[in-house]
Design a protein around this motif. Structure first.
Motif, PDB file in Angstrom:
ATOM      1  N   HIS A   3       7.502  -2.214 -40.059  1.00 23.84           N
ATOM      2  CA  HIS A   3       7.250  -3.618 -39.740  1.00 23.84           C
ATOM      3  C   HIS A   3       8.144  -4.558 -40.532  1.00 23.84           C
ATOM      4  CE1 HIS A   3       3.895  -1.521 -41.743  1.00 23.84           C
ATOM      5  NE2 HIS A   3       4.438  -2.127 -42.763  1.00 23.84           N
ATOM      6  N   ALA A  80      12.738  -4.849 -32.823  1.00 29.66           N
ATOM      7  CA  ALA A  80      12.182  -5.876 -31.944  1.00 29.66           C
ATOM      8  C   ALA A  80      11.733  -7.075 -32.780  1.00 29.66           C
ATOM      9  CB  ALA A  80      11.010  -5.309 -31.150  1.00 29.66           C
ATOM     10  N   LEU A  81      11.109  -6.764 -33.898  1.00 34.42           N
ATOM     11  CA  LEU A  81      10.639  -7.807 -34.805  1.00 34.42           C
ATOM     12  C   LEU A  81      11.833  -8.599 -35.352  1.00 34.42           C
ATOM     13  CD1 LEU A  81       7.939  -8.707 -36.223  1.00 34.42           C
ATOM     14  CD2 LEU A  81       8.591  -7.223 -38.094  1.00 34.42           C
ATOM     15  N   LYS A  84      13.272 -10.886 -32.569  1.00 42.03           N
ATOM     16  CA  LYS A  84      12.377 -11.994 -32.246  1.00 42.03           C
ATOM     17  C   LYS A  84      12.376 -12.995 -33.404  1.00 42.03           C
ATOM     18  CE  LYS A  84       9.585 -14.124 -29.619  1.00 42.03           C
ATOM     19  NZ  LYS A  84       9.985 -14.584 -28.288  1.00 42.03           N
ATOM     20  N   THR A 248       2.569 -13.780 -20.096  1.00 44.32           N
ATOM     21  CA  THR A 248       2.486 -13.715 -21.546  1.00 44.32           C
ATOM     22  C   THR A 248       2.096 -15.110 -22.026  1.00 44.32           C
ATOM     23  OG1 THR A 248       4.805 -14.277 -21.763  1.00 44.32           O
ATOM     24  CG2 THR A 248       4.251 -11.957 -21.822  1.00 44.32           C
ATOM     25  N   PHE A 249       1.387 -15.138 -23.149  1.00 46.31           N
ATOM     26  CA  PHE A 249       0.863 -16.411 -23.614  1.00 46.31           C
ATOM     27  C   PHE A 249       1.341 -16.763 -25.007  1.00 46.31           C
ATOM     28  CE2 PHE A 249      -2.320 -14.963 -20.551  1.00 46.31           C
ATOM     29  CZ  PHE A 249      -2.329 -16.058 -19.710  1.00 46.31           C
ATOM     30  N   GLN A 251       0.861 -17.875 -28.785  1.00 50.93           N
ATOM     31  CA  GLN A 251      -0.040 -17.400 -29.838  1.00 50.93           C
ATOM     32  C   GLN A 251      -1.414 -18.071 -29.794  1.00 50.93           C
ATOM     33  OE1 GLN A 251       0.165 -15.114 -32.192  1.00 50.93           O
ATOM     34  NE2 GLN A 251      -1.437 -15.778 -33.599  1.00 50.93           N
ATOM     35  N   LEU A 255      -6.292 -14.013 -26.287  1.00 54.39           N
ATOM     36  CA  LEU A 255      -5.922 -12.922 -25.382  1.00 54.39           C
ATOM     37  C   LEU A 255      -7.114 -12.048 -25.022  1.00 54.39           C
ATOM     38  CD1 LEU A 255      -2.481 -11.721 -26.791  1.00 54.39           C
ATOM     39  CD2 LEU A 255      -2.928 -13.213 -24.860  1.00 54.39           C
TER      40      LEU A 255
ATOM     41  N   CYS B 231      -4.809 -13.032 -36.320  1.00 55.74           N
ATOM     42  CA  CYS B 231      -3.704 -13.340 -37.220  1.00 55.74           C
ATOM     43  C   CYS B 231      -2.432 -13.746 -36.461  1.00 55.74           C
ATOM     44  CB  CYS B 231      -3.437 -12.189 -38.165  1.00 55.74           C
ATOM     45  SG  CYS B 231      -2.890 -10.723 -37.381  1.00 55.74           S
ATOM     46  N   THR B 232      -1.425 -14.139 -37.204  1.00 54.77           N
ATOM     47  CA  THR B 232      -0.188 -14.610 -36.590  1.00 54.77           C
ATOM     48  C   THR B 232       0.464 -13.475 -35.812  1.00 54.77           C
ATOM     49  OG1 THR B 232       1.258 -13.881 -38.364  1.00 54.77           O
ATOM     50  CG2 THR B 232       0.259 -16.048 -38.619  1.00 54.77           C
ATOM     51  N   GLU B 233       1.424 -13.837 -34.973  1.00 50.51           N
ATOM     52  CA  GLU B 233       2.093 -12.815 -34.168  1.00 50.51           C
ATOM     53  C   GLU B 233       2.752 -11.758 -35.051  1.00 50.51           C
ATOM     54  OE1 GLU B 233       5.441 -14.972 -32.096  1.00 50.51           O
ATOM     55  OE2 GLU B 233       4.398 -16.640 -33.051  1.00 50.51           O
ATOM     56  N   TRP B 234       3.282 -12.193 -36.203  1.00 46.71           N
ATOM     57  CA  TRP B 234       3.953 -11.235 -37.099  1.00 46.71           C
ATOM     58  C   TRP B 234       2.932 -10.307 -37.720  1.00 46.71           C
ATOM     59  CZ3 TRP B 234       8.477 -12.408 -35.425  1.00 46.71           C
ATOM     60  CH2 TRP B 234       8.773 -13.735 -35.107  1.00 46.71           C
ATOM     61  N   GLN B 236       0.199  -9.435 -36.442  1.00 47.13           N
ATOM     62  CA  GLN B 236      -0.234  -8.491 -35.411  1.00 47.13           C
ATOM     63  C   GLN B 236       0.685  -7.276 -35.374  1.00 47.13           C
ATOM     64  OE1 GLN B 236      -0.980 -10.288 -31.578  1.00 47.13           O
ATOM     65  NE2 GLN B 236      -1.900 -12.087 -32.503  1.00 47.13           N
ATOM     66  N   VAL B 237       1.973  -7.531 -35.566  1.00 49.89           N
ATOM     67  CA  VAL B 237       2.919  -6.411 -35.556  1.00 49.89           C
ATOM     68  C   VAL B 237       2.651  -5.486 -36.740  1.00 49.89           C
ATOM     69  CG1 VAL B 237       5.353  -5.754 -35.633  1.00 49.89           C
ATOM     70  CG2 VAL B 237       4.665  -7.808 -34.396  1.00 49.89           C
ATOM     71  N   PHE B 238       2.404  -6.069 -37.930  1.00 45.72           N
ATOM     72  CA  PHE B 238       2.122  -5.230 -39.097  1.00 45.72           C
ATOM     73  C   PHE B 238       0.908  -4.335 -38.812  1.00 45.72           C
ATOM     74  CE2 PHE B 238       3.421  -9.159 -41.882  1.00 45.72           C
ATOM     75  CZ  PHE B 238       4.692  -9.093 -41.363  1.00 45.72           C
ATOM     76  N   HIS B 267       1.088 -10.745 -24.945  1.00 47.71           N
ATOM     77  CA  HIS B 267       1.608 -11.664 -25.953  1.00 47.71           C
ATOM     78  C   HIS B 267       3.065 -12.020 -25.664  1.00 47.71           C
ATOM     79  CE1 HIS B 267       2.299 -13.614 -29.755  1.00 47.71           C
ATOM     80  NE2 HIS B 267       1.018 -13.496 -30.030  1.00 47.71           N
ATOM     81  N   ALA B 268       3.441 -13.243 -26.038  1.00 46.51           N
ATOM     82  CA  ALA B 268       4.802 -13.694 -25.757  1.00 46.51           C
ATOM     83  C   ALA B 268       5.822 -13.071 -26.698  1.00 46.51           C
ATOM     84  CB  ALA B 268       4.868 -15.218 -25.868  1.00 46.51           C
ATOM     85  N   ASN B 269       5.352 -12.462 -27.781  1.00 46.66           N
ATOM     86  CA  ASN B 269       6.272 -11.896 -28.762  1.00 46.66           C
ATOM     87  C   ASN B 269       6.582 -10.432 -28.408  1.00 46.66           C
ATOM     88  OD1 ASN B 269       7.278 -10.575 -31.123  1.00 46.66           O
ATOM     89  ND2 ASN B 269       6.554 -12.309 -32.343  1.00 46.66           N
ATOM     90  N   ALA B 271       7.895  -8.046 -30.023  1.00 42.15           N
ATOM     91  CA  ALA B 271       7.569  -7.034 -31.026  1.00 42.15           C
ATOM     92  C   ALA B 271       6.088  -6.664 -30.941  1.00 42.15           C
ATOM     93  CB  ALA B 271       7.914  -7.540 -32.421  1.00 42.15           C
TER      94      ALA B 271
END
Lengths: 440, 664
Positions: A3, A80-81, A84, A248-249, A251, A255, B231-234, B236-238, B267-269, B271
């Motif tokens: 991550h 990907a992270l 983005k 997609t939405f 944040q 969801l 939590c934030t989009e980031w 969520q990735v973690f 989700h729009a992100n 990742a």
């Protein structure tokens, strides 16, 4: 470390020189940017892949205007992270300085250092929401102004940064409560020369501009099939139901709730944001039909006839229509006749550019051109005949037929909200839509 | 002042100056360091701050301003947060080179970590963790301990990451001071962002230790799933990436995870979406419920397709991942081949990946449409892309037996265009098609033979020569055709020479007449005496001996029936695929290499440019090419071995090169 986004981030100009950079882990150094400059930028090797291995590091990069954004990592980071994140960094800086280019970065480097300290911690993305960051990362003069009343402001900031509604601050007040909702659709089309649609789809987004007081709860209803079915029953008015391939939405949208009862509910950030994106492939109303006839007469002459018909309702009209008809490199001269608008030969892009400022619905326009070529003996290969490209905007028209059925606003204060809904369908390089008609 | 409209806008917005930092870069005169030193020690606050900005600007452009260390650190004690941040930034960059002076900063750090303002507390801890100087580290522990229990979540989330920083400097301290337990406690924190950062820190520590630091149990799992929605989009990735490591107890456990993770696909992100897919794919194996898996595949398709409307770089990451995902679950995108059609303006790296996926999704149902696309691509401008499109047609022919003829017809059409590199590429793939479908499509050889003179690339030449040798009995003028190639035998590349040698032998065995006999004589002589390549010489000697001792045996060997080939060179083996799928979204999934292959624990200072390019090239392996009887694998064998063999041959010389075909 799946991550991790970056061990360091570099903003470089098009020559690959550092404008600003920040390292987050000890393994990353300034000199890594040199590897990027010499082996990718100077070697003109930016088109091979945006992910590369150099000097034992992994390089991920994007280009935005005249700036490369580069992140490096040593481990198996989340690509990907990383991408983005980079995209959002460019958006964040754009929101601070109104544009993102070499000059604006250089002119604001102090502030950018502050932001870079906040958006990544040890390579992990933290907060990139401009609305929140602007609460506590500002220019110096504002800083000292806040310092007087330091406590309350900063405490509030930190709570909001990490809070559940991380995208909206408390205590927003507007005299007049307004919401603007724009449906913006980009049509993609790939049509064969014979007029068969090889591929068409529409990617749309709902851009929302909120000027609402307090902590409003919003609920949005569209005329899409799934939402309507889950509400028990089909549309009684008998109007068209839209099948969304995917949504997609932002944040802010809940969801889980969308997943269970297909309801789009959210507490919006203040100001402008992209609420939702969707994609549709079935039942798209293509606003233009294009019929090209291109004949090559020997090696020195080409005859182009392009007919364009608008298929949207007669009351509407398209604006900014640009038709790009490609011609070979060795074009010497073109004589063009058009039934409306203006056309000329553009040697830099090897195409005939036909511009129509206002294109009414249900109308057919045509262009015919005679292209003379310089005969060359070196050009062995036949002309590749690249596709014709269309650029346009059709206000008040959605190619998908999507409509907003309702937008409800609840707030403790119980105020009245003025709502505005607009829509536009468009295509062209600047809008993401790609309207292509092949000529071969 | 280089103030621009932006500056003005900001000025209005923030009520102050802005956007004029450019001037700090302008000083380049001599004695600059000295001047900055003076200004840093100025009593005028404004001047001082300007001086620090100049120092940072100099640092940014790569000048060494480490000699100003004491003067900059002196500015650290300030109420001005902006100035403080700049000094901290300077410290992060230079503390390591001035460890003894860095100690001067400790007091301020410790003091700041107790500041009433949470932003300053967090800033102090964040920065201290970035300074890898032992003396500073010692003083970090107490503030860190406090901050991990700070009342403000912003401070706690920063402290959580700081534990990972500290672990990298000194794992012992982290363990001795009980920071790991405190970090684990933060997973139950009420604030989702704190949870997410704690998860990130713990995951990282787990990767760097053999001890069991972070194991997700039932309780933790519940906490993580709960935090996911908040939590934030980031963050969520973690969390999703941590969940991807969790082994579900049973099908029901797996199901409940999937249920909670599935909404993330919207989700729009990108990742978040890819990490969500990673978790779901893993749990699908555990669930092993065909009905449900089918439904999940249907659910995952659209979000993956949506990634293709993102920025091209994100599209690229998505495409590389989709390539893996459909190898495991082909149904996910089986009906979506159209979305992978290339747009004229797609960057080349996107086009190449789309092509790869189109080949995978091509089926007898959609092949007509796909072929039309490939044909279109084969007329585009970019040579590499055109070649890959031609290869793609060949690969479809090999993979789809019933469509092979349609593919071959397209290839023939392309050959008619007479575009040099298209023709050559087509001939290379047709050779493979012949290997896949022996005795079915040889009628097209005549067309191929019309294009002999356009061939100038070794691979295409070698392919054509192989075809001539293999089908010598059906080509009336095979003799003449080979002759034209043989004229330049000595100048050809090894690849072509090897094929010429074999083809000549084949021709002779199939038509043992005078012409071929003379040819073989010449070729064997040239290959053994005039060429220095041991591989070629070796092969020539083998043929020579075979032919001179037992021509019948030579026939059995050289003209033996070849096994048909299949196009599996682009498929990963299942273990590798599983490993890469566990790494969806990461660099491993982009390179299609397991992490061990490119992550080195030891630090490499400089790597040669040649080594760097390895990553992209290895995927270019094509269909197993004409591995003829004396396998060309010898070429890959270490040189030492080859020369040894040559030595043996020399010690035990062959019968003098008299006519090898005279009856023994």
């Amino acid at each position: 470390m799946a991550h991790l986004a970056a061990s360091a981030i570099y903003l470089l100009n098009l020559r690959g020189e550092i404008i600003i950079y920040r390292t987050y882990r000890s393994e990353a150094t300034r000199s890594l940017a040199d590897a990027f400059r010499t082996q990718i930028v100077q070697a003109k090797d930016t088109a091979t892949s945006p992910v590369r291995q150099l000097a034992g590091f992994n390089f991920c990069y994007i280009r935005c205007n005249n700036v490369y954004v580069l992140t490096v990592t040593k481990c198996n980071a989340n690509a990907a992270l990383a991408f983005k994140f980079m995209v959002q960094v460019t958006q964040l800086l754009k929101s601070y300085f109104n544009k993102f280019d070499e000059e604006s970065i250089r002119n604001n480097f102090v502030l950018i250092y502050e932001l870079l300290d906040e958006v990544l911690d040890y390579g992990y993305p933290q907060i990139l929401s401009p609305d929140i960051l602007k609460l506590y990362i500002t220019q110096s003069s504002v800083r000292s102004f806040i310092d007087k009343a330091k406590e309350p402001v900063d405490n509030r900031a930190t709570l909001q940064v990490t809070g559940a509604v991380g995208h909206r601050r408390d205590g927003i007040r507007y005299k007049k409560n307004e919401v603007y909702l724009d449906i913006i659709e980009s049509v993609n089309l790939l049509m064969s020369a014979k007029g068969t649609v090889l591929r068409s789809d529409c990617s749309g987004k709902l851009m929302m501009k909120c000027f609402l007081s307090g902590m409003p709860d919003l609920k949005l209803g569209l005329n899409d099939k799934l939402t309507l079915e889950s509400e028990g029953g089909t549309s009684k008015t008998g109007s068209k139901l839209i099948e969304l391939d995917d949504v997609t939405f932002h944040q802010c949208v809940n969801l889980s709730r969308f997943h269970t009862d297909r309801c789009v509910s959210f507490v919006p950030p203040d100001g402008e944001f992209e609420l939702m994106k969707y994609r549709i492939t079935e039942g798209i109303h293509l606003p233009f039909r294009v019929l090209p006839i291109i004949k090559e007469h020997g090696r020195t002459r080409i005859e182009c006839n392009v007919k364009i018909k608008s298929t949207f309702p007669v009351k509407l009209f398209a604006i900014g229509v640009v038709v790009r008809v490609p011609v070979p490199k060795q074009t010497a001269r073109a004589t063009i006749q058009v039934s409306s608008g203006k056309a000329k030969y553009n040697a830099a892009d090897n195409c005939l550019v036909w511009k129509i400022r206002r294109f009414p619905g249900q109308t057919e326009l045509g262009m015919s051109a005679e292209v003379e070529l310089v005969s060359t003996t070196t050009e062995k290969k036949a002309w590749a005949r690249p596709p014709i490209n269309l650029e346009f905007q059709v206000p008040m028209f959605t190619s998908s037929g999507l409509r907003v059925r309702f937008l409800k606003v609840w707030e403790k204060g119980g105020y009245n909200t003025v709502k505005w809904v607009r829509c536009v369908t468009r295509a062209g390089a600047d809008f993401g839509g790609n309207y292509e008609i092949r000529c071969s | 002042m280089s103030a621009m409209p932006v500056g003005k806008r900001l000025a209005r917005k923030f009520g102050g100056m802005g956007g004029d930092n450019g001037r700090y870069f302008s000083t380049t005169k001599k004695g600059e360091i000295h001047e900055m030193k003076e200004e840093l020690n100025s009593l005028d606050k404004g001047k001082k701050k300007d001086a620090v900005k100049k120092v940072i600007a100099a640092m940014t452009v790569g000048k060494d301003v480490s000699s100003l260390f004491p003067d900059v650190v002196n500015c650290m004690q300030t109420e001005n947060l902006e100035l403080k941040k700049l000094v901290y930034l300077y410290l992060i960059n230079y503390a390591k080179s001035q460890p003894d002076l860095a100690i001067m900063a400790v007091n301020t750090f410790v003091k700041d970590s107790q500041d009433p303002n949470p932003l300053i507390r967090a800033l102090a801890v964040r920065t201290m963790g970035c300074i890898r100087v032992d003396k500073i580290t010692e003083y970090l522990c107490d503030p860190l301990q406090k901050c991990l229990k700070d009342e403000d979540p912003y401070v706690r989330k920063t402290a959580a990451v700081c534990v990972a920083k500290l672990f990298d400097i000194s794992p012992e301290i982290v363990e001795d001071r009980g920071f790991l337990d405190m970090l684990r406690d933060l997973i139950a924190d009420s604030n989702p962002m704190v949870v997410a950062n704690a998860v990130a820190a713990l995951s990282e520590i787990q990767e760097n230790t053999s001890k069991n630091v972070f194991q997700i149990g039932a309780h933790t799992l519940y906490k993580l799933l709960a935090a996911l929605n908040e939590c934030t989009e980031w963050g969520q990735v973690f969390i999703l990436d941590a969940l991807a490591k969790y082994n579900a107890k049973d099908a029901r456990d797996a199901e409940s995870i999937v249920e909670r993770v599935a909404p993330r696909l919207q989700h729009a992100n990108c990742a978040v979406v890819l990490s969500g897919v990673k978790v779901i794919l893993k749990q699908m194996d555990v669930m092993n419920n065909p009905e449900m898996n089918k439904a999940l595949c249907k659910k995952m398709g659209p979000p993956l397709v949506t990634l293709l409307s993102a920025e091209p770089e994100i599209q690229y990451v998505a495409l590389r991942n989709i390539n893996l995902i459909i190898q495991k679950r082909p149904t996910i995108l089986a009906n979506d081949i159209k979305v992978f059609f290339c747009k004229y303006n797609d960057p080349i790296y996107v086009k190449m990946e789309k092509l790869e996926i189109m080949i995978r999704l091509a089926s007898e149902r959609n092949i007509d449409q796909v072929l039309l696309e490939f044909k279109e691509y084969a007329t585009e401008v970019d040579v590499d892309f055109v070649r890959k499109a031609v290869r793609a047609i060949g690969r479809c022919a090999i993979a789809l037996e019933r469509s092979a003829e349609a593919c071959i017809n397209v290839l023939l059409e392309l050959i008619q265009t007479k575009v040099n590199y298209v023709v050559q590429e087509a001939i290379c793939v047709i050779k493979d098609i012949f290997r896949r479908y022996p005795n079915q499509y040889e009628t097209i050889i005549a067309t191929l033979c019309e294009n002999l003179d356009t061939l100038d690339e070794p691979e295409a030449k070698a392919a054509m020569i192989w075809i001539i040798g293999e089908y010598a009995e059906r080509i009336d003028n095979a003799d003449e055709l080979l002759e034209t190639f043989l004229e330049t035998f000595l100048e050809e590349s090894t690849m072509v020479q090897l094929q010429l040698l074999t083809a000549t032998v084949k021709l002779f065995l199939k038509r043992p007449t005078e012409g071929p006999q003379q040819k073989i004589q010449t070729v064997l002589n040239q290959a053994t005496q005039e060429i220095d390549n041991p591989d070629l010489r070796d092969r020539a000697y083998v043929y020579w001996r075979l032919l001179s001792t037992d021509p019948e045996a030579a026939k059995d060997v050289v003209l033996a029936e070849k096994p048909t080939i299949a196009d599996d060179s682009h498929l990963l083996d299942s273990n590798m695929l599983e490993e890469l799928l566990a790494n969806i979204g990461t660099l491993a999934s982009v390179y299609h290499k397991p992490p061990e292959a490119f992550v080195s624990r030891t630090r490499i200072a400089v790597t040669r440019a040649a080594d760097l390019e390895g990553a992209e090239e290895e995927e270019e392996e094509e269909v197993e090419s004409s591995a003829d009887v004396p396998s060309s694998s010898a070429a890959a064998a270490p040189v030492a071995q080859v020369t040894d063999l040559m030595g043996n041959l020399m010690d035990d010389p062959l019968p003098a090169p008299v006519d090898p075909f005279a009856p023994a």
